[in-house]
Design an enzyme around this catalytic site. Structure first.
Site, mmCIF file in Angstrom:
data_model
loop_
_atom_site.group_PDB
_atom_site.id
_atom_site.type_symbol
_atom_site.label_atom_id
_atom_site.label_comp_id
_atom_site.label_asym_id
_atom_site.label_seq_id
_atom_site.Cartn_x
_atom_site.Cartn_y
_atom_site.Cartn_z
ATOM 1 N N LYS A 408 -20.161 80.267 76.751
ATOM 2 C CA LYS A 408 -19.083 79.300 76.972
ATOM 3 C C LYS A 408 -17.709 79.922 76.709
ATOM 4 O O LYS A 408 -16.735 79.592 77.372
ATOM 5 C CB LYS A 408 -19.286 78.085 76.071
ATOM 6 N N GLU A 567 -18.071 72.890 86.515
ATOM 7 C CA GLU A 567 -17.940 71.518 86.036
ATOM 8 C C GLU A 567 -16.544 71.283 85.483
ATOM 9 O O GLU A 567 -15.982 72.138 84.790
ATOM 10 C CB GLU A 567 -19.005 71.219 84.981
ATOM 11 N N GLU A 580 -17.379 74.193 82.191
ATOM 12 C CA GLU A 580 -18.305 75.313 82.142
ATOM 13 C C GLU A 580 -18.797 75.607 83.547
ATOM 14 O O GLU A 580 -18.563 74.847 84.489
ATOM 15 C CB GLU A 580 -19.504 74.980 81.249
ATOM 16 N N ASN A 582 -22.403 76.389 85.424
ATOM 17 C CA ASN A 582 -23.858 76.435 85.346
ATOM 18 C C ASN A 582 -24.326 77.465 86.354
ATOM 19 O O ASN A 582 -24.326 77.204 87.565
ATOM 20 C CB ASN A 582 -24.468 75.069 85.646
ATOM 21 N N GLU A 588 -29.311 68.019 89.890
ATOM 22 C CA GLU A 588 -28.760 67.090 90.886
ATOM 23 C C GLU A 588 -28.341 67.777 92.175
ATOM 24 O O GLU A 588 -27.583 67.185 92.970
ATOM 25 C CB GLU A 588 -27.570 66.344 90.297
ATOM 26 N N ARG A 633 -32.610 59.786 87.964
ATOM 27 C CA ARG A 633 -33.670 60.504 87.265
ATOM 28 C C ARG A 633 -34.573 59.487 86.573
ATOM 29 O O ARG A 633 -34.181 58.871 85.582
ATOM 30 C CB ARG A 633 -33.077 61.453 86.225
ATOM 31 N N ASP A 846 -60.421 15.528 75.703
ATOM 32 C CA ASP A 846 -61.343 15.122 74.647
ATOM 33 C C ASP A 846 -62.798 15.305 75.047
ATOM 34 O O ASP A 846 -63.653 15.580 74.198
ATOM 35 C CB ASP A 846 -61.086 13.659 74.271
ATOM 36 N N HIS A 848 -64.182 17.758 76.876
ATOM 37 C CA HIS A 848 -64.662 19.127 76.628
ATOM 38 C C HIS A 848 -64.460 19.536 75.170
ATOM 39 O O HIS A 848 -65.148 20.420 74.668
ATOM 40 C CB HIS A 848 -64.017 20.138 77.603
ATOM 41 N N ASP A 952 -52.211 8.646 63.037
ATOM 42 C CA ASP A 952 -52.232 9.353 61.766
ATOM 43 C C ASP A 952 -53.656 9.334 61.247
ATOM 44 O O ASP A 952 -54.374 8.336 61.380
ATOM 45 C CB ASP A 952 -51.297 8.691 60.751
ATOM 46 N N LYS A 1015 -58.102 3.835 68.508
ATOM 47 C CA LYS A 1015 -58.781 5.127 68.614
ATOM 48 C C LYS A 1015 -60.073 5.067 67.811
ATOM 49 O O LYS A 1015 -60.074 5.187 66.589
ATOM 50 C CB LYS A 1015 -57.871 6.242 68.082
ATOM 51 N N HIS A 1045 -59.873 3.755 73.087
ATOM 52 C CA HIS A 1045 -60.495 5.084 73.145
ATOM 53 C C HIS A 1045 -61.740 5.077 72.279
ATOM 54 O O HIS A 1045 -61.716 4.595 71.145
ATOM 55 C CB HIS A 1045 -59.518 6.150 72.628
ATOM 56 N N HIS A 1047 -65.948 7.092 71.630
ATOM 57 C CA HIS A 1047 -66.910 8.171 71.891
ATOM 58 C C HIS A 1047 -68.280 7.530 72.071
ATOM 59 O O HIS A 1047 -68.580 6.496 71.496
ATOM 60 C CB HIS A 1047 -66.929 9.177 70.737
ATOM 61 N N THR A 1182 -58.929 14.024 62.714
ATOM 62 C CA THR A 1182 -58.212 15.260 62.363
ATOM 63 C C THR A 1182 -56.790 14.943 61.885
ATOM 64 O O THR A 1182 -56.077 14.196 62.540
ATOM 65 C CB THR A 1182 -58.125 16.191 63.590
#
Length: 1452
Positions: A408, A567, A580, A582, A588, A633, A846, A848, A952, A1015, A1045, A1047, A1182
């Site tokens: 350089k 450059e 510099e 090259n 490039e 690049r 419900d 499944h 609840d 429920k 609802h 079962h 639950t």
């Protein structure tokens, strides 16, 4: 003067008629000349047929006529193959030239020096040629005819080459065609071809000579064919003038089979070019020696090596590669004609720096020249000198120039001498940090450190603070030494906001230098170029001209030859400064090639051979630019992670191509290994178009087409750059990236296909990722039939589609239309106004949950959704979300519950959706801060939820009302729910009597519910009790819709629902037939059939229900591992005793089996009843039902009776859920907590008073989001909401999805147990995007890392994945990985080698303190501490090779 006039006339004529005319640049050191070669052409405009015209290369004269020298091939104008020329001007010019060349000295191409007199008969045009040894006087006795010359040459060569005698001597007719001069050229060509290794030169050239009728005419066979070869772009048969000649050459060069003929033909083509250029150059134009290059070794690797090999291949030059041990599988060695290992046992970079071994390879393998590429040894003067000293040509500048420009300081001095503007800097290389500190103190900051013996951004650092000087110098010097073998640095003042402009130069051995214009390389990161443009946009012509003039001046000053780059830094005012030179080819260089259409690599080789720029047609006036070219690049770096190198295997590589796109790459193919040893460059993409914006558009399109998987790339970053408006306008400087942080905001690459292959591979190698509850497997070859949905193509429907946008396949309207247009209150009124019984379908949730452990996947729900929307549009609602489905989706199905909701809504826009909201518990199993519940409901409505069935688990009003308020505020329909237990028809059961329920209903109506729900979670509501309960509530609240609802555990569900309907219920819950019964809901078909023809007729068709049921009947077989019928064969009326909720019944059964209590499930059921009573006979749903179930299993496992539990309560270790319940964590049960059981269990533990969530501080969502984004940068607000409810489950889900992709798109059997080898299947990722996958094979053997390779075919392309065998790898020593999200563990941010450890065990470190220095891809990285702490363990040692995320250390 007259001669000059004639000369110009001749030039004008030649230029007019010759398509191959080239005008080289002027050189003061050379003589001007004309070279004539015969090219047949018809001049119609002259109405004269010319047998030959003149091909000329010439210089315009700068001196007197005496300095002009003309070289003319005689025999062109003669009687045998000539013309009668009435054009006196042309004839005069020709004759003048002929006379002028008389008695001139020449050295002929065949190497024999002669004093040659050319005697011209101007009347006949007949040439007589005399030749003899140089010392001999010329006399008439030496005059020979064409025939004599031919005979002499043929006979002599026949003696030397027996093969010649195999072919007949040309007859007289042929001899007439071959005048002495042309035969001499023929002979010379043959000898030179033979010198190149072609046998039977006469045979080859005879094939060229003896042409039949062609478009050039019979008499022009030799020159016609030669010129056709020279200017034909391809050697394929259809491009050859005469196929017979092509076959003739094939047979003579490679034998009758003609193998590799194309390559040989190219070499032949190049040989002829060499002969002509040698005649023009060595003998007639200059003193520069021309010596053809027949083989080139590239002392480099990767894409630049391949770039040079391609140029060599086009020129017919043998290419030779070298490779390190680490590159033995690299593509560059396969692209060369030959390849040789170098540096065995050396580190990866040092292998390519081993000068003696590279020279040895050349000498042992007859290599003529070495091309250094860029990087490595390309700017090492000692390498260039060693090459030259070994008698090998160096394709680049001279060693002296490489030394001067590579230093350089010396380059700077040369610039000063050439009066090129420079930047202030050091006078010489700096070797120590003390020198650097001294310079910085003297000249001030900022400064820039640069590697004194290399470029490319390696070893470059900008210093702005004095305290950083030493550290940055050390790092830069170390990096420079690793890259270039020398750590010396150059220091100069740093210019703020410059543009980085470089000028491409090309020089020859004769002193000619031209520029190929400039490139803008301002788009840089850390001084490494990212995007380059040619020419530089928005650069004024004045600045461009001055800059290129300075660059050429500097090159001439130092005697530069071959390709190089000067450059400059250019400031905003147009001032520029030399940086510099090259002295090599640049990465490039491609953009310059695109805009100038000049092949720089081939030009380098030709210069090294001895050709001059004018002879190559490269004069400054001939060099222009066209359009704009951009180079990107593509590197294997992660822009989202500070561009850390990414290494590994390219699982997928698909490039972007098309018009205007060029790709220069090396190891860019699927299966390639990206190592940490070398530069991260993967492929260079070059676009070319008429303007900058069009070129950027082509580049962006190409980048979008790329698919690279297995490693990270910078493509997202590049796309952001190319779409930036400043870039498109050409407003650039070196601060461009730093000042545009938006460039780092990336659209995530999904990489879905490869992630799915990884998932499938994991399942095949290590088994299911979702735990299977039983030993049953999903059914094979079951593909549930999805009923078609109607498509209305009536004129009315088409008109509606045109006017209001209603699609022809849109489902009919439903109750949701009322809700969305008029609101919740109007919806409730519409429901209450219905005279028939409305149904809610629980199949999507419900049902499944009760029958298949909540494992049904979104994939199967979405398939049937359009059919449900069309055929069951009058449903009250579809229960499809919330409750256990939320966490199961995340935890076991690896899918997002929010996406499930949103996608179902897209397919079912007309039916209200209903979810289960556990009051203050949300969809979790504990209490949350109030703002969590409000936020949850808000987001649910946004994703498509309509009705919130709020309940609840203890019927605790404060919790219920919170949920109701949250749902109402979000804009949903509030369906307040009373959880039912006990038996209101049994007078002996007094706790939960009719008054309890009616009073509770009063409170809920008073709180503002839109719909009132019962429920019956365990199916305890008997028909008689159902009538009593519904009638009582209806009497109290005549205007509020009532929804029931239940079962069907006992089998009485249908009867109870019919009784509810008769008593005034508006809605009852059902499940489609194949998903009903037992612990699920009553049968839809049974209820519908029972009410047909009555006032409560539902209006549904049994045929539709049957199709719906058939789909689920087949689908259910895919979930065999979770089938409740594995253990439960029928309903059971003992539910009236144990009161186990339907959804929990099957889960308890599975849990009992998994705990080894399968044979004791009857004991579990009995214990459940006892546990319920121990806890005070509570409402069981639950999460309260989980409390009872945990206590029941605890009792069975420990063989405890209820009394024993009560007696030993103070000493037993109860399940966590039991303790939290007794503390009041889920609310207060009706009638209070059981005493003294509670006091015995809790002793002095804290208790919660009042509503649990009321005392919790609000959740900081912003902080939670920040924490999540640290580990999962692409997490959404939905993920944050999920994490608020299930932190660890959500974290695991996000980690899983990032690794394995959208597994919810896989068919269920494939998802659960993986595909079979040989099986083909499809995966639809989204509309219009379907993957076709075939499982090919699985390797038996393990890799050293304990992995197995699994092979797939994806969309017709071979793919493979490596999966670690979790069992087999336990026996191998594998470096541990840092656990993602664990802040006490620090992992390697990139693969690399440990070069420095800055801490030891026991050290206390601060956040940001350096811990370790890693090196990879010639880049060093300091790993900083992510937090303050004390080092607990170190898992690394100096020199250790780490993979990404390998554990470095842990904190205490």
């Amino acid at each position: 003067m007259l001669l000059q006039i004639c000369f110009f006339i001749l030039i004008a004529v030649v230029h007019e008629i010759n398509p191959f005319l080239v005008v080289p640049a002027t050189s003061p050191t050379r003589h001007q000349f004309i070279v004539g070669l015969g090219v047949p052409l018809n001049l119609e405009n002259e109405a004269i047929t010319y047998g030959w015209t003149i091909k000329a290369q010439y210089f315009l004269p700068e001196s007197t006529a005496d300095d002009l020298k003309f070289v003319y091939f005689p025999g062109i104008f003669n009687n045998d193959s000539c013309y009668t020329c009435p054009n006196s001007k042309v004839k005069f010019a020709v004759n003048t030239v002929n006379q002028y060349v008389e008695n001139q000295q020449h050295v002929f191409p065949n190497g024999r020096r002669r004093k040659r007199d050319i005697l011209v008969d101007n009347d006949t045009g007949k040439f007589y040629e005399m030749y003899e040894q140089e010392a001999q006087e010329v006399g008439n006795e030496n005059l020979k005819s064409d025939d004599d010359i031919f005979d002499d040459t043929f006979e002599k060569d026949a003696r030397m080459n027996p093969k010649l005698s195999d072919y007949p001597k040309p007859n007289e007719e042929e001899l007439d065609d071959l005048s002495g001069t042309r035969w001499l050229l023929y002979d010379t060509l043959g000898k030179m071809l033979e010198a190149k290794g072609f046998e039977g030169r006469h045979c080859i050239l005879r094939a060229i000579c003896e042409s039949a009728e062609t478009n050039f005419g019979y008499h022009s066979g030799l020159f016609g064919q030669l010129f056709h070869i020279l200017f034909t772009p391809s050697s394929t048969e259809d491009k050859i003038v005469n196929k017979d000649h092509y076959d003739y050459i094939k047979a003579e060069t490679m034998g009758k089979d003609g193998e590799h003929c194309d390559k040989i033909f190219y070499q032949c083509k190049r040989s002829i070019m060499e002969i002509f250029t040698q005649q023009l150059k060595n003998k007639y134009s200059t003193h520069v020696e021309y010596k053809p290059i027949r083989s080139v070794l590239v002392a480099n690797r990767g894409e630049i090596a391949i770039r040079v090999f391609r140029a060599c291949n086009e020129m017919g030059i043998r290419s030779v590669a070298i490779y390190s041990e680490q590159d033995k599988m690299h593509m560059h060695r396969q692209k060369a004609d030959e390849s040789y290992l170098v540096g065995k046992g050396l580190p990866p970079v040092e292998a390519y720096l081993n000068i003696p071994e590279i020279i040895r390879v050349c000498k042992e393998n007859d290599v003529d020249a070495i091309h250094p590429g860029y990087g490595f040894l390309s700017e090492r003067a000692d390498f260039a000198q060693a090459v030259t000293d070994a008698g090998i040509r160096f394709i680049g500048p001279s060693p002296k120039v490489v030394q001067q420009m590579g230093d350089k300081v010396a380059a700077r001095q040369a610039a000063i001498e050439a009066k090129v503007p420079i930047v202030p800097g050091t006078d010489g290389p700096v070797h120590t940090k003390e020198e650097a500190v001294e310079f910085c103190r003297k000249h001030g900051l900022p400064v820039i450190f640069k590697a004194a013996y290399g470029g490319g951004g390696r070893g470059m650092r900008v210093v702005r603070k004095m305290e950083d000087v030493e550290e940055l110098f050390t790092r830069a010097s170390s990096e420079a030494k690793a890259a270039f073998g020398n750590g010396a640095m150059f220091i100069e003042k740093f210019i703020e906001r410059p543009r980085h402009i470089e000028v491409q130069l090309l020089g020859d051995k004769a002193g000619n230098v031209v520029h190929l214009y400039e490139r803008d390389c301002s788009v840089q990161r850390r001084h490494q170029k990212v995007v380059e443009i040619a020419p530089a946009p928005r650069l004024s012509t004045e600045v461009r001209d001055r800059m290129t003039e300075y660059a050429v001046r500097l090159a001439k000053h130092v005697g530069y030859e071959n390709a190089g780059t000067v450059e400059f830094l250019c400031d905003e005012n147009g001032n520029f400064y030399f940086i510099e030179v090259n002295a090599r080819l640049q990465v490039e260089h491609t953009v310059t090639e695109e805009v100038t259409h000049i092949d720089l690599v081939q030009s380098q080789i030709r210069v090294a051979e001895g050709m001059t720029l004018p002879e190559m047609g490269l004069t400054q006036e001939n060099i222009t630019t066209q359009g704009y070219a951009i180079q990107c690049r593509v590197t294997t770096e992660d822009p989202a992670n500070d561009f850390q190198p990414s290494v590994g295997r390219l699982e997928v590589f698909r490039s972007g191509e098309g018009m205007g796109i060029r790709l220069d790459s090396a190891s860019a193919y699927a299966g390639a290994i990206i190592s940490p040893y070398y530069d991260s460059l993967l492929v260079k993409i070059i676009s070319h178009a008429a303007d900058l914006q069009s070129s950027a558009a082509k580049m962006t399109r190409a980048l979008r087409e790329f698919r690279i998987r297995g490693v990270k790339t910078n493509i997202p970053f590049l796309m952001n750059v190319l779409e930036n408006q400043k870039f498109l306008n050409g407003v650039l400087d070196t601060y461009f990236i730093d000042e545009h942080p938006q460039l780092f905001k990336f659209q995530r690459s999904q990489n879905r296909a490869q992630k799915l292959l990884n998932y499938l591979g994991h399942v095949l190698v290590n088994g299911p990722k979702t735990p299977l509850a039983t030993g049953l497997k999903p059914a094979d070859n079951v593909h549930p039939h999805v009923p078609e949905t109607p498509l209305d193509l009536s004129p009315e429907a088409l008109e509606q589609e045109k006017k209001i946008g209603r699609k022809v396949n849109a489902p009919p309207p439903g109750l949701r239309d009322i809700f969305k247009s008029e609101g919740p209150e109007a919806f409730a009124k519409a429901v209450r106004a219905k005279k028939n019984l409305l149904l809610m379908d629980t199949t999507f949730r419900d049902a499944h949950q009760s029958l298949l452990a909540t494992r049904v996947r979104t994939h199967d729900l979405l398939k049937i959704s359009p059919f449900v929307a069309h055929k069951f549009n009058n449903l009250y609602s579809l229960e499809n979300w919330g409750g256990a489905t939320f966490d199961v989706a995340l935890r076991f199905l690896h899918e997002c519950p929010w996406e499930r909701l949103e996608e179902m809504r897209n397919r079912i826009p007309n039916i209200p959706f209903q979810m289960l909201l556990r009051g203050a518990n949300g969809v979790g199993y504990t209490n949350y801060p109030d703002n969590v519940i409000y936020k949850f409901c808000e987001l649910a409505v946004q994703c498509g939820m309509d009705i919130f069935r709020v309940f609840d688990s203890l019927n605790y009003l404060p919790n219920l009302i919170l949920g109701m308020e949250a749902a109402a505020k979000a804009g949903g329909i509030v369906e307040a729910t009373i959880s039912y237990t006990g038996d209101v028809s049994d007078a002996s059961k007094t706790k939960y009597n009719l008054k309890y329920y009616t009073d509770l209903s009063d409170e809920l109506v008073k709180a503002g519910t839109h719909v009132l729900a019962i429920k019956d979670m365990a199916g305890l509501l008997k028909p008689q009790a159902a009538g009593m309960l519904i009638d009582a509530i209806r009497q109290r609240h005549p205007d509020v819709p009532i929804h029931i609802h239940t079962h069907d555990t006992s089998g009485a569900g249908v009867a109870s629902m019919l009784e509810c309907a008769k008593a005034g219920a508006d809605v009852v819950d059902v499940a489609v037939d194949s998903m009903s019964g037992m612990t699920s809901q009553p049968s839809m078909g049974a209820v519908v059939a029972s009410l047909q023809g009555t006032p409560l007729d539902t209006g549904y068709q049994l045929n539709d229900i049957s199709e719906y049921s058939a789909y689920w009947e087949a689908t259910r077989t895919l979930y065999a591992p979770f089938e409740c019928t594995t253990t439960m064969k029928s309903g059971n009326a003992d539910v009236y005793l144990n009161e186990i909720p339907g959804g929990q019944y099957t889960n308890l059964q599975f849990q009992a089996f998994s705990l080894g209590l399968g044979d004791f499930f009857e004991d579990v059921k009995k214990a459940y009843r006892e546990a319920n009573l121990l806890l005070g006979d509570i409402i069981k749903v639950t999460p309260s039902s989980k409390v009872v179930g945990d206590l029941a299993q605890f009792m069975v496992q420990n063989k405890l009776t209820a009394q024993q539990v009560l007696d030993r309560a103070e000493e037993l270790s109860f399940p966590k859920s039991v303790i939290e319940f007794l503390q009041g964590a889920i609310g207060i049960p009706y009638g209070g907590f059981p005493e003294p059981f509670r006091s015995k269990v809790l002793k002095d533990m804290p208790r919660v008073e009042g509503r649990p969530g009321e005392s919790l501080p609000p959740l900081d969502f912003d902080k939670l989001k920040k924490d999540i984004l640290e580990s999962h940068p692409h997490a959404t607000d939905r993920d944050v909401m999920s994490a608020a409810l299930y932190p660890q489950v959500t974290n695991d889900f996000l980690t899983f999805r990032e690794e394995y992709g959208p597994v919810d798109k896989l068919d269920t059997r494939i998802f659960l147990v993986g595909p079979k080898v040989g099986e083909e299947f499809e995966v639809t990722l989204e509309r219009g995007k379907t993957l076709h996958i075939k499982t090919l094979a699985m390797a038996e053997d393990l890799t050293p890392n304990g992995e197995k390779e699994i092979f797939f075919e994806l969309n017709g392309q071979l793919r493979s994945v490596f999966i670690r065998d979790s069992e087999a790898s336990k026996e191998l020593h594998i470096h541990p990985k840092a656990v993602k999200g664990n802040k006490n563990e620090v992992g390697a941010p990139m693969p690399g080698n440990v070069i420095d450890i800055r801490v030891k065990v026991g050290d206390h470190v601060e956040k940001g303190q350096p811990l370790v220095v890693l090196s990879a891809m010639k880049m060093e990285m300091v790993v900083q501490s992510p937090r303050a702490g004390t080092v607990k363990t170190l898992s690394i040692q100096p020199g250790m090779k780490l993979e990404g995320e390998d554990l470095i250390l842990t904190f205490e």
